[in-house]
Design an enzyme around this catalytic site. Structure first.
Site, PDB file in Angstrom:
ATOM      1  N   PRO A 191      39.068  40.886  38.933  1.00 23.57           N
ATOM      2  CA  PRO A 191      40.308  41.220  38.223  1.00 23.57           C
ATOM      3  C   PRO A 191      40.918  40.083  37.412  1.00 23.57           C
ATOM      4  O   PRO A 191      41.913  40.283  36.750  1.00 23.57           O
ATOM      5  CB  PRO A 191      41.235  41.627  39.365  1.00 23.57           C
ATOM      6  CG  PRO A 191      40.803  40.784  40.510  1.00 23.57           C
ATOM      7  CD  PRO A 191      39.307  40.671  40.393  1.00 23.57           C
TER       8      PRO A 191
ATOM      9  N   SER B 253      41.061  36.370  38.558  1.00 25.31           N
ATOM     10  CA  SER B 253      41.555  35.164  39.231  1.00 25.31           C
ATOM     11  C   SER B 253      40.880  33.909  38.684  1.00 25.31           C
ATOM     12  O   SER B 253      41.554  32.940  38.310  1.00 25.31           O
ATOM     13  CB  SER B 253      41.338  35.273  40.743  1.00 25.31           C
ATOM     14  OG  SER B 253      39.963  35.455  41.041  1.00 25.31           O
ATOM     15  N   LYS B 254      39.547  33.911  38.606  1.00 22.76           N
ATOM     16  CA  LYS B 254      38.838  32.723  38.137  1.00 22.76           C
ATOM     17  C   LYS B 254      38.962  32.565  36.623  1.00 22.76           C
ATOM     18  O   LYS B 254      39.023  31.440  36.111  1.00 22.76           O
ATOM     19  CB  LYS B 254      37.374  32.777  38.567  1.00 22.76           C
ATOM     20  CG  LYS B 254      37.205  32.745  40.085  1.00 22.76           C
ATOM     21  CD  LYS B 254      35.761  32.895  40.494  1.00 22.76           C
ATOM     22  CE  LYS B 254      35.636  32.942  42.004  1.00 22.76           C
ATOM     23  NZ  LYS B 254      36.299  34.138  42.586  1.00 22.76           N
TER      24      LYS B 254
ATOM     25  N   GLU C  37      33.695  42.659  32.160  1.00 15.89           N
ATOM     26  CA  GLU C  37      33.738  43.579  33.297  1.00 15.89           C
ATOM     27  C   GLU C  37      33.171  44.911  32.823  1.00 15.89           C
ATOM     28  O   GLU C  37      33.691  45.516  31.887  1.00 15.89           O
ATOM     29  CB  GLU C  37      35.173  43.762  33.793  1.00 15.89           C
ATOM     30  CG  GLU C  37      35.384  44.948  34.710  1.00 15.89           C
ATOM     31  CD  GLU C  37      34.463  44.957  35.926  1.00 15.89           C
ATOM     32  OE1 GLU C  37      33.876  46.018  36.208  1.00 15.89           O
ATOM     33  OE2 GLU C  37      34.315  43.905  36.576  1.00 15.89           O
TER      34      GLU C  37
ATOM     35  N   ASP D 224      27.334  45.815  30.323  1.00 21.86           N
ATOM     36  CA  ASP D 224      26.413  45.373  31.366  1.00 21.86           C
ATOM     37  C   ASP D 224      26.165  43.874  31.199  1.00 21.86           C
ATOM     38  O   ASP D 224      25.632  43.422  30.185  1.00 21.86           O
ATOM     39  CB  ASP D 224      25.107  46.154  31.243  1.00 21.86           C
ATOM     40  CG  ASP D 224      24.086  45.775  32.301  1.00 21.86           C
ATOM     41  OD1 ASP D 224      24.361  44.875  33.115  1.00 21.86           O
ATOM     42  OD2 ASP D 224      23.005  46.391  32.306  1.00 21.86           O
TER      43      ASP D 224
ATOM     44  N   CYS E 135      30.859  34.959  47.753  1.00 19.92           N
ATOM     45  CA  CYS E 135      31.682  34.847  48.963  1.00 19.92           C
ATOM     46  C   CYS E 135      30.879  35.329  50.165  1.00 19.92           C
ATOM     47  O   CYS E 135      31.423  35.940  51.087  1.00 19.92           O
ATOM     48  CB  CYS E 135      32.984  35.635  48.819  1.00 19.92           C
ATOM     49  SG  CYS E 135      32.769  37.392  48.468  1.00 19.92           S
TER      50      CYS E 135
END
Length: 702
Positions: free
Chosen positions: A154, A156-157, A174, A201, A276
């Protein structure tokens, strides 16, 4: 389909964390232990499992573009106290002031969040960009960078890149249109005007734009094993029969994304790969395959966390009490690239734009400065066929190739001759939370913006109205939306309304989780529906959901409000700070000092009592007419570094007033400083003293 019908609930129509107790360590499947934890010794493995039983630590990142003076004080006033993160210069852990309310304050409610001054971001999530920052300074110096974030939503980075790196273009991709719109809105809210949002893509970008970017970020979709504290089911996937197939599918996607990113990276550039998750297949194995394509590993700064023998960063949850994460950085060796191949570009006219004249640009700049007190960022102002005005990047060859896949060709400046909402969102200014949310929603915030509107609702009817507006916009509410609406009814002590929301949630096949049940129990507890709260708790357990400290605290409230102190005591070993404080307050109401002190001792074994806890204990001594004990509590809280507040002083003033110890009451009144509450307590003290004086005999008339 799950539908819960509660008993004895009257129908009411509606109009429209400090440190918690250690949770049980998760059970890890044998396959997970063999593949992921094979290198951990017995003691370290036990530390890992215990760490994964702790609740996650909330964190935020401060935006260098948006932050205004005294941000820390303003956050503290709303209940958010910050402590520095060891992983980022701009990162902080959020220590939420515990209260007796239904839930701790949410960062999404705050004006600082709405205005983009802070971004809710886990501590380890900041590590890729923080690591890149040091390497980029050595590699590129002060050169403005062209950056590609291949998996950006969304945002953040991507917003951290804009905040911490010197960029002149950020291409953020995205593939899902709705998430791409949310990504765009989040970057605008963060004040990022240099972003170009793609929705395509990511595995195809390298072929379209080879050798184009100085920096490429690949924060790849992964199995999320590092998020076990947020998602207890993350490790369970290893026990599923189809896990090998699911893992291979992720590995193939990660490999294709890395190859695409490597192709898009220019010689002399840097690629950062992060996940993560904790297993080697999705981390080291993928990196080894990229090295086979000629990638050179850049050893990352070990001041943040120790690097692996290969030079990567791997964060285990038990090291810093954070979520697990993996980061690797690679350098692409410099080779000769034909400049002519990079500069070939159509004219603006053939791209569908007319470049604004110098006089038009000057007039536009003056208008924006006058209306928004904002200077236009660098770029090429153009007008499209609909006469909307955009600010294009100066990297026109890159824009030309990516234009078919962009949401917008650049930031919109004018729409129908009016200053666009996108530009107003970037410019910011002294706006209210409602104004920020309106701009955020109109700029593409979608479900995220509507969820923020729900969180910011002052009462249940307002939240219900925002929820209906969300559905009218054909946005499908998710579990976060429903939980937020449930919380609004809980705060209004409307158990019946919360039950209706819960039933609608299950009717549309949104599966309630632990948070959903916890807030529902809280709503019934506050409404005085003890039976309904107990039944929700039983159903939750029957569904295999593990109650947490918040759940038990909500159930505790239901039992206390029904007068069942013995039943409340049965939950004592499952409570957090708020729950213990509620129990101590119940003991205080009956003047039971011994049990109140015992509860404080039990709490202290797992967490630090807070100001509300000590104030409740002081109330117990006051009710028992033990002034020395109440004064001792004041000394204990000060020794713990807690500053007594107005409620604390009023409690002690009232205790001395009841004991007719007027001199000490006056000392406390002066020490605390006059306010309405303390003045009312002093009036009560004077009144009690006057009422205790013998009345003079009435004059007799002869």
């Amino acid at each position: 389909m799950l539908r819960v019908a509660m008993v004895d609930v009257p129908h009411v129509a509606h109009q429209a964390t400090g440190r918690a107790r250690m949770r049980r360590a998760p059970k890890a499947p044998r396959r997970f232990l063999a593949n992921v934890c094979a290198g951990l010794g017995g003691c370290e493995l036990r530390r890992l499992l215990r760490s994964c039983g702790r609740p996650p630590r909330s964190a935020l990142r401060v935006s260098r573009r948006r932050a205004r003076p005294q941000l820390g004080r303003r956050l503290a006033r709303e209940g958010f106290h910050l402590s520095p993160s060891p992983l980022s210069a701009d990162g902080f852990f959020i220590n939420v002031q515990e209260t007796l309310s239904c839930q701790a304050p949410l960062l999404g409610h705050s004006l600082m969040h709405h205005s983009g001054e802070v971004y809710g971001q886990e501590a380890t999530s900041t590590l890729p960009i923080e690591s890149l920052r040091a390497v980029a300074e050595q590699t590129f110096g002060d050169q403005p960078l062209c950056v590609l974030d291949l998996c950006a939503a969304p945002g953040s980075k991507a917003s951290q890149v804009a905040s911490q790196l010197h960029i002149d273009l950020l291409v953020a991709n995205e593939p899902q249109k709705t998430r791409a719109a949310l990504l765009q809105a989040n970057l605008l809210r963060a004040g990022v005007s240099e972003a170009l949002i793609l929705s395509m893509d990511g595995t195809r970008i390298g072929a379209i734009m080879p050798n184009a970017f100085d920096v490429v970020l690949v924060d790849a979709p992964c199995s999320g094993e590092g998020n076990i504290r947020k998602d207890p089911s993350a490790w369970d996937r290893w026990a599923h029969n189809d896990h090998p197939q699911q893992l291979q599918s992720r590995l193939n996607l990660q490999k294709d994304l890395m190859s695409s990113g490597w192709q898009a990276l220019r010689p002399g550039g840097l690629l950062v790969y992060s996940t993560c998750t904790l297993n080697h297949e999705e981390n080291e194995r993928q990196c080894c395959q990229l090295q086979e394509q000629g990638a050179q590993v850049v050893r990352l700064d070990e001041q943040l966390v120790p690097s692996t023998p290969e030079g990567f960063l791997r964060v285990w949850p038990h090291w810093l009490d954070v979520e697990g994460f993996f980061v690797a950085c690679f350098y692409k060796e410099t080779t000769h690239v034909d400049p002519a191949a990079q500069m070939d570009c159509l004219s603006l006219g053939k791209m569908g734009f007319r470049r604004l004249k110098t006089s038009e640009v000057a007039g536009l700049q003056e208008r924006v400065l006058q209306e928004l007190h904002f200077s236009l960022p660098p770029g090429i102002p153009v007008m499209d066929k609909e006469e909307d005005v955009f600010l294009l990047t100066k990297r026109l060859p890159l824009l030309q190739k990516l234009l078919p896949h962009t949401l917008l060709p650049g930031i919109r400046l004018l729409s129908k001759q009016q200053i666009s909402k996108e530009l107003r969102l970037v410019a910011g200014g002294n706006l209210s939370s409602e104004e920020w949310l309106d701009l955020y929603k109109s700029a593409g915030g979608g479900l995220g913006a509507s969820s923020l509107s729900l969180k910011s609702a002052v009462d249940a009817p307002t939240a219900w109205k925002a929820f209906q507006e969300m559905k009218q916009q054909r946005l499908e509410p998710d579990i976060v939306s429903y939980n937020t609406l449930l919380n609004a009814f809980a705060k209004d002590s409307d158990g019946a309304g919360a039950q209706e929301v819960f039933n609608e949630m299950t009717d549309v096949s949104v599966t309630p989780g632990v948070v959903s049940f916890s807030v529902l129990i809280e709503a019934h507890a506050r409404a005085g529906h003890r039976k309904a709260a107990e039944q929700a708790f039983r159903i939750m357990q029957e569904l295999g959901l593990q109650p947490n400290e918040v759940t038990y605290t909500a159930l505790l409230r239901a039992r206390l409000l029904s007068g069942d102190l013995l039943g409340a005591e049965d939950l004592q070993n499952e409570l957090n700070v708020v729950g213990y404080t509620l129990l101590i307050d119940a003991y205080a109401r009956v003047g039971n000092v011994e049990k109140a002190e015992a509860a404080v001792d039990a709490l202290s074994m797992n967490a630090a009592p807070n100001l509300a806890t000590y104030t409740a204990l002081m109330k117990a001594y006051s009710r028992a007419h033990q002034l020395q004990g109440a004064e001792a509590v004041m000394s204990r809280m000060k020794a713990q570094g807690l500053e007594p507040n107005s409620i604390t002083y009023v409690t002690l003033i009232a205790a001395h007033g009841k004991a007719k110890s007027l001199q000490r009451a006056e000392e406390l009144y002066k020490e605390q400083g006059p306010n309405l509450a303390s003045a009312t307590a002093m009036i009560g003290a004077y009144g009690r003293l006057a009422s205790s004086q013998p009345k003079p005999p009435a004059n007799s008339v002869r």
